[in-house]
Every structure is written in C-alpha cells, then in structure tokens.
Write a protein that holds these residues in place. Structure first.
Motif, mmCIF file in Angstrom:
data_model
loop_
_atom_site.group_PDB
_atom_site.id
_atom_site.type_symbol
_atom_site.label_atom_id
_atom_site.label_comp_id
_atom_site.label_asym_id
_atom_site.label_seq_id
_atom_site.Cartn_x
_atom_site.Cartn_y
_atom_site.Cartn_z
ATOM 1 N N GLY A 6 24.065 33.673 11.395
ATOM 2 C CA GLY A 6 25.357 33.828 10.733
ATOM 3 C C GLY A 6 25.888 35.232 10.835
ATOM 4 O O GLY A 6 27.069 35.460 11.061
ATOM 5 N N VAL A 7 24.976 36.216 10.659
ATOM 6 C CA VAL A 7 25.380 37.616 10.790
ATOM 7 C C VAL A 7 25.880 37.889 12.199
ATOM 8 O O VAL A 7 26.911 38.524 12.410
ATOM 9 C CB VAL A 7 24.202 38.550 10.435
ATOM 10 N N ALA A 8 25.130 37.401 13.198
ATOM 11 C CA ALA A 8 25.535 37.632 14.585
ATOM 12 C C ALA A 8 26.897 37.018 14.854
ATOM 13 O O ALA A 8 27.746 37.605 15.531
ATOM 14 C CB ALA A 8 24.491 37.038 15.534
ATOM 15 N N GLU A 9 27.116 35.825 14.301
ATOM 16 C CA GLU A 9 28.404 35.166 14.526
ATOM 17 C C GLU A 9 29.538 35.949 13.896
ATOM 18 O O GLU A 9 30.596 36.151 14.499
ATOM 19 C CB GLU A 9 28.355 33.750 13.951
ATOM 20 N N ARG A 10 29.302 36.436 12.649
ATOM 21 C CA ARG A 10 30.351 37.201 11.974
ATOM 22 C C ARG A 10 30.635 38.500 12.706
ATOM 23 O O ARG A 10 31.779 38.936 12.792
ATOM 24 C CB ARG A 10 29.935 37.481 10.519
ATOM 25 N N GLU A 11 29.585 39.121 13.253
ATOM 26 C CA GLU A 11 29.784 40.379 13.965
ATOM 27 C C GLU A 11 30.537 40.168 15.269
ATOM 28 O O GLU A 11 31.231 41.044 15.759
ATOM 29 C CB GLU A 11 28.429 41.035 14.242
ATOM 30 N N ALA A 12 30.392 38.961 15.846
ATOM 31 C CA ALA A 12 31.080 38.700 17.108
ATOM 32 C C ALA A 12 32.554 38.387 16.900
ATOM 33 O O ALA A 12 33.363 38.585 17.791
ATOM 34 C CB ALA A 12 30.409 37.523 17.826
ATOM 35 N N LEU A 13 32.921 37.916 15.689
ATOM 36 C CA LEU A 13 34.296 37.495 15.457
ATOM 37 C C LEU A 13 35.337 38.596 15.674
ATOM 38 O O LEU A 13 36.362 38.348 16.299
ATOM 39 C CB LEU A 13 34.425 36.900 14.040
ATOM 40 N N PRO A 14 35.127 39.814 15.157
ATOM 41 C CA PRO A 14 36.136 40.841 15.414
ATOM 42 C C PRO A 14 36.370 41.072 16.894
ATOM 43 O O PRO A 14 37.502 41.257 17.328
ATOM 44 C CB PRO A 14 35.557 42.083 14.720
ATOM 45 N N GLY A 15 35.341 41.057 17.704
ATOM 46 C CA GLY A 15 35.513 41.228 19.138
ATOM 47 C C GLY A 15 36.340 40.117 19.743
ATOM 48 O O GLY A 15 37.212 40.345 20.575
ATOM 49 N N LEU A 16 36.081 38.869 19.292
ATOM 50 C CA LEU A 16 36.844 37.736 19.795
ATOM 51 C C LEU A 16 38.301 37.842 19.369
ATOM 52 O O LEU A 16 39.215 37.578 20.153
ATOM 53 C CB LEU A 16 36.234 36.426 19.277
ATOM 54 N N ARG A 17 38.518 38.237 18.134
ATOM 55 C CA ARG A 17 39.893 38.381 17.644
ATOM 56 C C ARG A 17 40.626 39.461 18.414
ATOM 57 O O ARG A 17 41.794 39.300 18.761
ATOM 58 C CB ARG A 17 39.890 38.690 16.140
ATOM 59 N N GLU A 18 39.933 40.573 18.645
ATOM 60 C CA GLU A 18 40.582 41.658 19.378
ATOM 61 C C GLU A 18 40.936 41.231 20.795
ATOM 62 O O GLU A 18 42.001 41.593 21.318
ATOM 63 C CB GLU A 18 39.678 42.897 19.403
ATOM 64 N N ARG A 19 40.050 40.489 21.426
ATOM 65 C CA ARG A 19 40.347 40.022 22.784
ATOM 66 C C ARG A 19 41.533 39.067 22.792
ATOM 67 O O ARG A 19 42.380 39.109 23.693
ATOM 68 C CB ARG A 19 39.115 39.365 23.401
ATOM 69 N N LYS A 20 41.593 38.196 21.789
ATOM 70 C CA LYS A 20 42.723 37.271 21.702
ATOM 71 C C LYS A 20 44.025 38.033 21.482
ATOM 72 O O LYS A 20 45.056 37.717 22.093
ATOM 73 C CB LYS A 20 42.498 36.272 20.565
ATOM 74 N N LYS A 21 43.982 39.029 20.603
ATOM 75 C CA LYS A 21 45.181 39.838 20.361
ATOM 76 C C LYS A 21 45.617 40.568 21.625
ATOM 77 O O LYS A 21 46.805 40.659 21.917
ATOM 78 C CB LYS A 21 44.903 40.841 19.231
ATOM 79 N N GLN A 22 44.635 41.078 22.379
ATOM 80 C CA GLN A 22 44.983 41.777 23.608
ATOM 81 C C GLN A 22 45.594 40.823 24.620
ATOM 82 O O GLN A 22 46.536 41.184 25.334
ATOM 83 C CB GLN A 22 43.740 42.455 24.197
ATOM 84 N N ARG A 23 45.072 39.596 24.686
ATOM 85 C CA ARG A 23 45.657 38.608 25.602
ATOM 86 C C ARG A 23 47.100 38.294 25.222
ATOM 87 O O ARG A 23 47.969 38.166 26.087
ATOM 88 C CB ARG A 23 44.809 37.333 25.606
ATOM 89 N N THR A 24 47.372 38.176 23.930
ATOM 90 C CA THR A 24 48.734 37.894 23.484
ATOM 91 C C THR A 24 49.658 39.065 23.801
ATOM 92 O O THR A 24 50.781 38.872 24.286
ATOM 93 C CB THR A 24 48.758 37.610 21.972
ATOM 94 N N ARG A 25 49.166 40.264 23.545
ATOM 95 C CA ARG A 25 49.975 41.455 23.844
ATOM 96 C C ARG A 25 50.260 41.538 25.347
ATOM 97 O O ARG A 25 51.390 41.834 25.754
ATOM 98 C CB ARG A 25 49.229 42.707 23.371
ATOM 99 N N ASN A 26 49.249 41.287 26.160
ATOM 100 C CA ASN A 26 49.439 41.328 27.609
ATOM 101 C C ASN A 26 50.439 40.268 28.068
ATOM 102 O O ASN A 26 51.269 40.521 28.953
ATOM 103 C CB ASN A 26 48.107 41.128 28.330
ATOM 104 N N ALA A 27 50.347 39.077 27.472
ATOM 105 C CA ALA A 27 51.269 38.003 27.851
ATOM 106 C C ALA A 27 52.706 38.376 27.490
ATOM 107 O O ALA A 27 53.633 38.148 28.286
ATOM 108 C CB ALA A 27 50.872 36.696 27.161
ATOM 109 N N LEU A 28 52.907 38.927 26.315
ATOM 110 C CA LEU A 28 54.247 39.364 25.918
ATOM 111 C C LEU A 28 54.767 40.433 26.862
ATOM 112 O O LEU A 28 55.934 40.403 27.279
ATOM 113 C CB LEU A 28 54.224 39.882 24.482
ATOM 114 N N THR A 29 53.907 41.370 27.210
ATOM 115 C CA THR A 29 54.312 42.432 28.122
ATOM 116 C C THR A 29 54.694 41.868 29.480
ATOM 117 O O THR A 29 55.747 42.201 30.048
ATOM 118 C CB THR A 29 53.170 43.460 28.286
#
Length: 228
Positions: A6-29
C-alpha cells in the motif's frame, strides 16, 4: 506485506499524476501550436485549443493563464535545458567560454526535449510566429529578462562573486543573449531557413562575440591616421 504494498502504491501515485498532467500540458501545447500555424495566433481561441485537445476550457486554464502563455510554453523547456547546460560546464572554464559552449550544448539537447512535445518543424514555425507577433515578442522579451537574471546568478555562483556587487555576470549574459537574439532575428527573416541554418548562424555569431568586443575591426592599412 499488504501495508508495504500500500505504501509503495501511494508513493507511486504522485509520479503517475505528474506524468498525466505533463501529458495534458503537452497535448494542449501541441494542439495550440498546430492551430496557430494553420489559422494564426489572433484567429485561434482558447475554446478551439481545448476542443482540439479534448479537454474543457476549465482544464485549459489549470495549465495556462491565456493563449500567450501556451504560445510561449516551449520557452520554458529551452530555459531549463540552457540552465542545465551552463551548470554542467567544467568549473575551470572562463565565464565567456562556459557561456558559449553551454549555448551550443543547449542546441544539441534541446531537439529531443522539444520533439517530445511537438515536431521540430512546428517549433520552428512557432518561433517565426512569435517574432512576427508584437504581443508575443514583447512577452518573450519580458520572460527573457527573468531568464537572464537566472543565468547571471549561475555565472556568479560558478565564479564565486556577489551578483549584487559585481555587474560582470549580468554584462556577460546580456552580451551572449544579444548575440543569440541577433542570430534568431536574422534567421527568422529567411522564410526557408531550417534548423541547420539557425545552428550555423548561432555558431558564427558566438564565434564573433570575443573579436567584436576586443579586436580591431578595420584592416590597419585602411584605418587611416591615428587621431591622437
């Protein structure tokens, strides 16, 4: 074991969220720059950019304050690459050498960073659009001023000088920045200029910086009598 998973999963979530946000930003750009290239900066709306990227207008404004900001989004990428290139120069290099070599290293590293967001041809078309759009050019120059402050701070750190008391880092950065602006402006006037043309201009102009500042321009035989 479950707790550890559970700890490992929670620690991985911010990285996944950041990657998703970067993909959205790149798509908008990417979609914004494609629309600007097809129908012009003034002829493109935020709603059209959001629709092309398949997001809401509200989502667009989570990433960019306005059209101007998304038009200049890749400048942030260029600045990050340039700062890293300067920070990675050997500490024994003189400041001017470090600045010039960092500038050339930036061009080598910038290509992959840009291509991760948009095709290189689209990026070059955007540079021409910015140069020919007064609002965007003014915004770019404002951002450039802040970026030059960061470069000057890095030069001061490398050389162990106090930026508040020693103007040399700012003078050096202003000179190099002016050279790069001059090369980009000349390149932008060539409708068929490609990246190789821009690189040649930048290389040639940086090579002329030292001689232009310290050398004699005229042939001594043509200089005429010494006015003293």
């Amino acid at each position: 074991m479950q707790a550890i998973d559970g700890v490992a999963e929670r620690e991985a979530l911010p990285g996944l969220r950041e990657r998703k946000k970067q993909r959205t930003r790149n798509a908008l750009t990417r979609h914004a720059l494609e629309l600007f290239a097809r129908q012009g900066y003034d002829g493109t709306t935020v709603d059209e950019i959001a629709e092309a990227a398949d997001v809401s207008q509200r989502t667009f404004f989570r990433y960019f304050a306005n059209k101007e900001e998304v038009a200049l989004a890749l400048q942030e990428v260029e600045e990050a690459v340039a700062l890293a290139a300067l920070a990675n120069r050997p500490p024994e290099e003189p400041p001017l050498t470090a600045m010039c070599r960092a500038a050339m290293a930036t061009w080598d590293a910038m290509g992959p960073a840009i291509v991760a967001v948009v095709p290189l041809e689209l990026h070059l078309a955007t540079q021409r659009m910015i140069e020919s759009t007064p609002q965007l050019l003014a915004a770019r120059l404002r951002r450039l001023g802040h970026f030059e402050d960061r470069l000057a701070a890095e030069i001061a750190r490398r050389e162990g000088v106090d930026l508040a008391a020693d103007p040399r880092p700012r003078v050096l950065v202003a000179a190099c920045s002016g050279v790069l602006r001059a090369a980009s402006r000349v390149w932008g006037e060539k409708e068929d200029g490609d990246l190789d043309d821009l690189l040649r201009l930048v290389t040639d102009y940086l090579g002329l910086l030292g001689p232009a500042l310290t050398g004699t321009w005229r042939n001594p035989a043509e200089a005429g009598p010494d006015p003293r």
